[in-house]
Design an enzyme around this catalytic site. Structure first.
Site, PDB file in Angstrom:
ATOM      1  N   ASP A 126       0.911  -1.290   0.064  1.00 16.02           N
ATOM      2  CA  ASP A 126      -0.062  -0.157   0.035  1.00 16.02           C
ATOM      3  C   ASP A 126       0.681   1.361  -0.011  1.00 16.02           C
ATOM      4  OD1 ASP A 126      -2.277  -1.601   0.024  1.00 16.02           O
ATOM      5  OD2 ASP A 126      -3.047  -0.662   1.606  1.00 16.02           O
ATOM      6  N   ASN A 161      -3.469  -4.245  -1.379  1.00 12.75           N
ATOM      7  CA  ASN A 161      -4.677  -4.418  -2.040  1.00 12.75           C
ATOM      8  C   ASN A 161      -4.757  -3.012  -2.921  1.00 12.75           C
ATOM      9  OD1 ASN A 161      -5.000  -2.841   0.572  1.00 12.75           O
ATOM     10  ND2 ASN A 161      -7.104  -2.432  -0.230  1.00 12.75           N
ATOM     11  N   HIS A 162      -3.990  -1.856  -2.527  1.00 11.76           N
ATOM     12  CA  HIS A 162      -4.051  -0.965  -3.378  1.00 11.76           C
ATOM     13  C   HIS A 162      -3.201  -1.085  -4.814  1.00 11.76           C
ATOM     14  CE1 HIS A 162      -6.599   1.767  -1.248  1.00 11.76           C
ATOM     15  NE2 HIS A 162      -6.534   0.982  -0.071  1.00 11.76           N
ATOM     16  N   HIS A 261       0.206  -8.669   3.177  1.00  7.17           N
ATOM     17  CA  HIS A 261      -0.510  -7.495   3.394  1.00  7.17           C
ATOM     18  C   HIS A 261      -1.933  -7.386   4.290  1.00  7.17           C
ATOM     19  CE1 HIS A 261      -1.770  -3.339   3.087  1.00  7.17           C
ATOM     20  NE2 HIS A 261      -2.924  -3.797   2.369  1.00  7.17           N
ATOM     21  N   HIS A 323      -3.888 -22.342  12.770  1.00  7.67           N
ATOM     22  CA  HIS A 323      -3.760 -23.405  11.871  1.00  7.67           C
ATOM     23  C   HIS A 323      -3.051 -22.871  10.628  1.00  7.67           C
ATOM     24  CE1 HIS A 323      -5.273 -26.664   9.332  1.00  7.67           C
ATOM     25  NE2 HIS A 323      -6.060 -26.057   8.546  1.00  7.67           N
TER      26      HIS A 323
END
Length: 417
Positions: A126, A161-162, A261, A323
């Site tokens: 990001d 994500n950006h 991220h 997990h």
């Protein structure tokens, strides 16, 4: 600003024409010049290198150091634990705050030069959106990578994500200054391509604007050119995507920590961490379609997941986290960004999840810079610029309760001012 820049470009271009003329395909050459073993045989590569440096300097004001990385080297996913490891959260287009974070960790000096020695840095993605210094940060990180390498250090940059959104053409969080900055960079890049086209022996570079419409129904007309430039620069195989983002990791394992991220689920790990990195790099470099691989899209993807980063501890899925960690041999914690932690860097699930996005960009919450430090000999701690801790002499984890209510996110890792 654009008219002044264009005037400078025209002047430089006309001077450059004289340089390239001696190698122009339409000029009659002497037998010595056409001799493949003569002194001119390397002119195309020299001119190409000159033009690339010229474009970089014209935009950024710096001469980037030589990149020691072989062009086709596959970046590694797993690293040995270094003596000192620093993790830095989301930067979102704020160059000054980015520098503050690096300076806080003792990684750069007052002139922004690398002073971190053999330290390793992971920036969890990001860089893009919400601010107007996106390209400047990309250049800043690229330069520091090369300086760190020369000192035995390492900087790993990651996709958030950006980054994925921008490569897909999703510009919902782009600022006006962000549009303008990329447009100015692409103008210089296109001028560089025009200069290279004068030199015989260099392949013609594909027009970055090819196939991009000239108007966009849901955008303001004054933004059309900026949107076109951003699509051209950041789409798969675009010059910014290919040069800067295709070198990013999406997942990285460093010693006993895994960095991502958003977050990792067991299904992502089963799919293969190296495979994820390779496929995302290939997609950004133009080896796939318009959209990212499925594990980078949606709420449970590696760049969007918030199961472990919600600021309310009871909403964090500790069982899913444990997990996932149990399927990566030797790893005992996951370090992530993505979700702003108003109380600063913190750990949950017995510190198996450490969340490092403090919203430091002025385009977010203008938070005080903090970084996570993991030392081989002394464990995990937070380095903060918060004056509360400076006044208290850098108290350890118990002092962290001062930042947030006791029922809110507890900080379980040591803090240094």
């Amino acid at each position: 600003m654009h008219s002044k820049t264009n005037k400078i470009k025209r002047i430089v271009f006309h001077h450059y024409c004289f340089l390239a003329y001696s190698n122009h395909p339409h000029r009659e050459m002497s037998s010595r010049e056409t001799n493949p073993n003569g002194i001119c045989k390397n002119i195309p590569n020299l001119i190409s290198s000159f033009v690339d440096t010229f474009v970089d300097y014209s935009f950024s004001g710096i001469f980037p150091p030589h990149d020691p990385t072989p062009p086709h080297e596959i970046p590694q996913t797993r690293f040995e634990k270094p003596d000192r490891l620093v993790a830095i959260g989301d930067l979102h287009g704020d160059l000054e705050k980015s520098k503050e974070a690096f300076r806080l960790a003792g990684l750069i000096d007052s002139s922004d030069r690398w002073t971190g020695g053999s330290a390793m840095v992971v920036q969890v993605g990001d860089v893009l959106d919400r601010g107007g210094d996106e390209m400047k940060i990309l250049y800043f990180l690229e330069r520091l990578k090369r300086e760190a390498e020369r000192s035995g250090g390492k900087i790993v940059t990651m996709n958030g994500n950006h980054e994925i959104m921008n490569v897909e053409g999703d510009f919902r969080y782009v600022t006006k200054k962000g549009l303008e900055e990329v447009q100015v960079w692409l103008d210089w890049y296109c001028l560089g391509n025009e200069m290279k086209s004068l030199c015989q022996g260099l392949e013609n570079v594909k027009d970055p604007y090819e196939g991009i419409p000239t108007c966009f129904p849901r955008a303001k007309p004054e933004c059309f050119e900026g949107i076109r430039a951003r699509i051209a620069a950041l789409r798969p195989e675009g010059p910014v995507a290919k040069r800067f983002l295709s070198k990013n990791q999406t997942v990285a394992v460093v010693g006993d920590s895994v960095f991502v991220h958003g977050g990792l689920l067991a299904e992502h790990i089963e799919y293969g961490l190296e495979r994820i990195n390779e496929e995302v790099r290939g997609w950004i470099g133009g080896g796939g379609g318009r959209y990212a691989p499925v594990y980078c899209r949606g709420g449970n993807s590696v760049v969007w997941l918030r199961k472990f980063s919600d600021e309310t501890p009871h909403k964090c899925d500790c069982s899913a986290l444990e997990h996932a960690l149990s399927t990566i041999p030797g790893v005992k914690r996951m370090v992530m960004g993505h979700t702003i932690q108003d109380g600063g860097i913190n750990g949950v699930c017995d510190d198996k999840a450490i969340r490092i996005d403090v919203g430091m960009s002025k385009g977010c919450s203008d938070g005080l810079p903090e970084v996570l430090e993991i030392r081989k000999d002394s464990g995990v701690r937070i380095v903060t610029s918060n004056p509360l801790y400076k006044e208290k002499g850098g108290e350890s984890k118990m002092g962290l309760g001062l930042l947030v209510p006791a029922e809110h996110v507890p900080k379980q890792v040591e803090v240094e001012a």
